[in-house]
Design a protein around this motif. Structure first.
Motif, mmCIF file in Angstrom:
data_model
loop_
_atom_site.group_PDB
_atom_site.id
_atom_site.type_symbol
_atom_site.label_atom_id
_atom_site.label_comp_id
_atom_site.label_asym_id
_atom_site.label_seq_id
_atom_site.Cartn_x
_atom_site.Cartn_y
_atom_site.Cartn_z
ATOM 1 N N ASP A 1 0.815 -1.221 0.000
ATOM 2 C CA ASP A 1 0.000 0.000 0.000
ATOM 3 C C ASP A 1 0.848 1.270 0.000
ATOM 4 N N GLY A 2 2.063 1.189 0.517
ATOM 5 C CA GLY A 2 2.934 2.354 0.526
ATOM 6 C C GLY A 2 3.240 2.866 -0.865
ATOM 7 N N TYR A 3 3.342 1.950 -1.829
ATOM 8 C CA TYR A 3 3.565 2.346 -3.217
ATOM 9 C C TYR A 3 2.248 2.513 -3.971
ATOM 10 N N LEU A 4 1.280 1.654 -3.668
ATOM 11 C CA LEU A 4 0.004 1.731 -4.370
ATOM 12 C C LEU A 4 -0.687 3.074 -4.161
ATOM 13 N N LYS A 5 -0.483 3.678 -2.993
ATOM 14 C CA LYS A 5 -1.164 4.946 -2.712
ATOM 15 C C LYS A 5 -0.714 6.073 -3.657
ATOM 16 N N LEU A 6 0.434 5.875 -4.326
ATOM 17 C CA LEU A 6 0.898 6.878 -5.294
ATOM 18 C C LEU A 6 0.100 6.831 -6.594
ATOM 19 N N ILE A 7 -0.481 5.635 -6.872
ATOM 20 C CA ILE A 7 -1.156 5.426 -8.149
ATOM 21 C C ILE A 7 -2.508 6.119 -8.141
ATOM 22 N N GLY A 8 -2.750 6.909 -9.168
ATOM 23 C CA GLY A 8 -3.986 7.662 -9.278
ATOM 24 C C GLY A 8 -3.836 9.096 -8.814
ATOM 25 N N LYS A 9 -2.857 9.346 -7.955
ATOM 26 C CA LYS A 9 -2.591 10.703 -7.476
ATOM 27 C C LYS A 9 -1.355 11.272 -8.165
ATOM 28 N N LYS A 10 -0.216 10.613 -7.923
ATOM 29 C CA LYS A 10 1.041 11.116 -8.467
ATOM 30 C C LYS A 10 1.528 10.310 -9.659
ATOM 31 N N CYS A 11 1.044 9.074 -9.799
ATOM 32 C CA CYS A 11 1.542 8.177 -10.849
ATOM 33 C C CYS A 11 0.395 7.456 -11.550
ATOM 34 N N GLU A 12 0.661 7.058 -12.792
ATOM 35 C CA GLU A 12 -0.181 6.107 -13.503
ATOM 36 C C GLU A 12 0.359 4.703 -13.235
ATOM 37 N N ALA A 13 -0.358 3.685 -13.689
ATOM 38 C CA ALA A 13 0.090 2.303 -13.516
ATOM 39 C C ALA A 13 -0.012 1.548 -14.831
ATOM 40 N N PHE A 14 0.914 0.595 -15.010
ATOM 41 C CA PHE A 14 0.838 -0.348 -16.126
ATOM 42 C C PHE A 14 1.154 -1.732 -15.587
ATOM 43 N N VAL A 15 0.347 -2.730 -15.981
ATOM 44 C CA VAL A 15 0.555 -4.102 -15.511
ATOM 45 C C VAL A 15 1.353 -4.872 -16.555
ATOM 46 N N ALA A 16 2.608 -5.185 -16.216
ATOM 47 C CA ALA A 16 3.514 -5.876 -17.141
ATOM 48 C C ALA A 16 3.715 -7.319 -16.681
ATOM 49 N N VAL A 17 2.639 -8.084 -16.753
ATOM 50 C CA VAL A 17 2.657 -9.477 -16.306
ATOM 51 C C VAL A 17 2.113 -10.346 -17.438
ATOM 52 N N ASP A 18 2.871 -11.375 -17.826
ATOM 53 C CA ASP A 18 2.458 -12.240 -18.931
ATOM 54 C C ASP A 18 1.341 -13.207 -18.537
ATOM 55 N N ARG B 1 -7.557 1.465 -6.057
ATOM 56 C CA ARG B 1 -7.134 2.788 -6.489
ATOM 57 C C ARG B 1 -8.113 3.458 -7.432
ATOM 58 N N LYS B 2 -9.167 2.724 -7.852
ATOM 59 C CA LYS B 2 -10.190 3.273 -8.745
ATOM 60 C C LYS B 2 -9.583 3.801 -10.045
ATOM 61 N N VAL B 3 -8.576 3.080 -10.557
ATOM 62 C CA VAL B 3 -7.919 3.485 -11.799
ATOM 63 C C VAL B 3 -7.858 2.309 -12.767
ATOM 64 N N GLN B 4 -7.724 2.630 -14.044
ATOM 65 C CA GLN B 4 -7.427 1.654 -15.088
ATOM 66 C C GLN B 4 -5.958 1.806 -15.472
ATOM 67 N N PRO B 5 -5.239 0.698 -15.690
ATOM 68 C CA PRO B 5 -3.871 0.816 -16.192
ATOM 69 C C PRO B 5 -3.832 1.544 -17.530
ATOM 70 N N VAL B 6 -2.754 2.269 -17.778
ATOM 71 C CA VAL B 6 -2.577 2.966 -19.052
ATOM 72 C C VAL B 6 -2.097 1.989 -20.124
ATOM 73 N N ASN B 7 -2.224 2.400 -21.381
ATOM 74 C CA ASN B 7 -1.652 1.631 -22.484
ATOM 75 C C ASN B 7 -0.163 1.884 -22.604
ATOM 76 N N ALA B 8 0.571 0.854 -23.016
ATOM 77 C CA ALA B 8 1.981 0.994 -23.389
ATOM 78 C C ALA B 8 2.069 0.713 -24.886
ATOM 79 N N ILE B 9 2.110 1.777 -25.681
ATOM 80 C CA ILE B 9 2.090 1.660 -27.141
ATOM 81 C C ILE B 9 3.389 2.235 -27.700
ATOM 82 N N HIS B 10 4.165 1.390 -28.341
ATOM 83 C CA HIS B 10 5.464 1.816 -28.869
ATOM 84 C C HIS B 10 5.282 2.894 -29.937
ATOM 85 N N GLU B 11 6.211 3.825 -29.977
ATOM 86 C CA GLU B 11 6.121 4.909 -30.963
ATOM 87 C C GLU B 11 6.185 4.391 -32.399
#
Length: 212
Positions: free
Chosen positions: A55-72, A88-98
């Motif tokens: 929770d110490g890191y999760l509390k940053l998500i949605g306020k100061k940071c976005e999240a991406f789930v990189a799990v196969d 956190r009431k958030v959806q992970p962001v997309n990771a789309i290569h340029e």
């Protein structure tokens, strides 16, 4: 994307996800991974901070940071997505290569991993939390549900439907109009010319069911 990203997971697609965010000039704050032996180490000078459920890191998500789930692994990926939705009431962001191409009238959900040279064609519909490895082609008017994985160099021809949680290996060709069932698996290098049932595993040219 104005906020830095915390990547949940530090193995598998985590390293290329970091490269994708770097390619888009997005800062990655750090990684979270369930394996304690990785904590305190780094991937390209970005630290692995702790556990994804800390929770110490999760509390940053949605306020100061976005999240991406990189799990196969789809089951753990689903667990982490649900945790982010609920805690956190958030959806992970997309990771789309340029260097990926997504058609201007394709639709794409949240939390997808889209590596370099991927093409998503006109009118295609992509759900959320999918993984598209390097060079995969999703042709026009395809429909892919959530948590689908497409291997490197696979060609999903026009009008194909791929149901939730299906896995398509590397170098697969799926001919137009085919439906791949929920949580079905298609072995690497296969050529699929007939529908694949829910939960079925197929392999070969032409792809045929593997008897359990």
């Amino acid at each position: 994307m104005d906020k830095p990203v915390i990547i949940l997971g530090a193995k598998g697609i985590a390293h290329p996800a970091l490269e994708i965010f770097n390619s888009n000039q997005v800062i990655v704050y750090g990684f979270l991974d369930e394996h304690e032996k990785l904590h305190g180490s780094e991937i390209n000078v970005v630290p692995i901070l702790g556990h994804p459920e800390d929770d110490g890191y999760l509390k940053l998500i949605g306020k100061k940071c976005e999240a991406f789930v990189a799990v196969d692994d789809n089951k753990y990926r689903q667990f982490l997505v649900q945790m982010l939705n609920e805690k956190r009431k958030v959806q992970p962001v997309n990771a789309i290569h340029e260097r990926a191409y997504i058609s201007t009238d394709a639709s794409i959900g949240h939390g997808n991993f889209v590596n370099a040279q991927v093409t998503v064609g006109a009118g295609a519909k992509v759900g959320s939390h999918c993984i598209f490895h390097t060079g995969a082609i999703i042709d026009h008017t395809c429909e892919l549900e959530d948590f689908v994985q497409i291997g490197a160099g696979s060609i999903i021809n026009a009008g194909v439907t791929i149901k939730e949680g299906a896995f398509i290996g590397s170098g697969v060709t799926i001919v137009s109009g085919i439906t791949i069932g929920k949580e079905a698996r298609v072995g690497a290098g296969s050529v699929v010319i007939a529908d694949v049932k829910d939960g079925e595993t197929v392999f070969g040219n032409p792809a045929a069911p593997i008897k359990k």
